[in-house]
Write a protein that holds these residues in place. Structure first.
Motif, PDB file in Angstrom:
ATOM      1  N   LYS A 176      -0.289 -10.626  -4.542  1.00  0.00           N
ATOM      2  CA  LYS A 176       0.404 -10.531  -5.833  1.00  0.00           C
ATOM      3  C   LYS A 176      -0.290 -11.194  -6.910  1.00  0.00           C
ATOM      4  N   SER A 186      -5.202  -4.091  -0.461  1.00  0.00           N
ATOM      5  CA  SER A 186      -6.595  -3.854  -0.068  1.00  0.00           C
ATOM      6  C   SER A 186      -6.500  -3.387   1.534  1.00  0.00           C
ATOM      7  N   GLY A 208       1.224  -3.203  -6.490  1.00  0.00           N
ATOM      8  CA  GLY A 208       0.791  -2.069  -7.290  1.00  0.00           C
ATOM      9  C   GLY A 208      -0.533  -1.792  -6.293  1.00  0.00           C
ATOM     10  N   PRO A 209      -1.201  -0.529  -6.723  1.00  0.00           N
ATOM     11  CA  PRO A 209      -2.330  -0.245  -5.748  1.00  0.00           C
ATOM     12  C   PRO A 209      -3.532  -1.300  -5.847  1.00  0.00           C
ATOM     13  N   GLU A 210      -3.587  -1.953  -7.240  1.00  0.00           N
ATOM     14  CA  GLU A 210      -4.483  -3.078  -7.363  1.00  0.00           C
ATOM     15  C   GLU A 210      -4.152  -4.431  -6.653  1.00  0.00           C
ATOM     16  N   ASP A 211      -3.088  -4.623  -6.013  1.00  0.00           N
ATOM     17  CA  ASP A 211      -2.645  -5.685  -5.370  1.00  0.00           C
ATOM     18  C   ASP A 211      -2.859  -5.607  -3.793  1.00  0.00           C
TER      19      ASP A 211
END
Length: 161
Positions: free
Chosen positions: A77, A63, A58-61
């Motif tokens: 992840k 950078s 996901g976007p949070e995983d």
């Protein structure tokens, strides 16, 4: 494959160290990890897109870090201890991909859709670096100095009088 000796070029060039390092790195045989797979597309005259298959992230995983002449895309992840897999076929291991960028290539944006991360790049050359046309003009002609016969007194002769 043998290595290429760039020593003769170092003696006659200045400022090409980065280019020689890139060429030297490209000629070395490395067992590189091919995860995650990616495409590099040319989408315009000075526009590019890097598309990476990052299913399960996901976007949070993810950078994305842009540095001068370098783009780093990394994924990590978060561990889910409460999940029991009967079959774990999705590769969600941590990764880091590095892309060497040419001068003046800037990251313009990124999007994540259907498991594909797209990073849009564009080369923006500053106005001072772009070629410009120089107008050719005429050189100014020197002005002729005319003196009349009776008016050739110098400043010293005027003071004496």
């Amino acid at each position: 494959m043998g290595t290429i000796d760039f020593a003769p070029l170092f003696r006659s060039t200045v400022g090409f160290d980065r280019l020689f390092d890139l060429l030297d790195g490209a000629t070395r045989f490395e067992t590189a990890d091919n995860y995650p797979p990616y495409n590099i597309e040319k989408t315009g005259e000075d526009a590019y897109c890097i598309t990476m298959a990052v299913a399960g992230f996901g976007p949070e995983d993810l950078s994305i870090t842009a540095q001068p002449n370098l783009l780093v895309v990394a994924g990590q992840k978060a561990k889910q201890d409460d999940v029991k897999y009967l079959h774990h076929g999705l590769a969600t291991r941590a990764f880091e991909r590095r892309f060497n960028l040419a001068d003046y290539v800037q990251v313009k944006g990124a999007s994540l859709e259907n498991g594909l991360l797209s990073v849009n790049l564009v080369r923006e050359i500053p106005e001072a670096m772009k070629p410009r046309t120089i107008q050719i003009g005429h050189a100014p002609q020197p002005k002729a100095i005319e003196a009349k016969v009776g008016e050739t007194q110098t400043a010293e002769s005027k003071k004496a009088a």
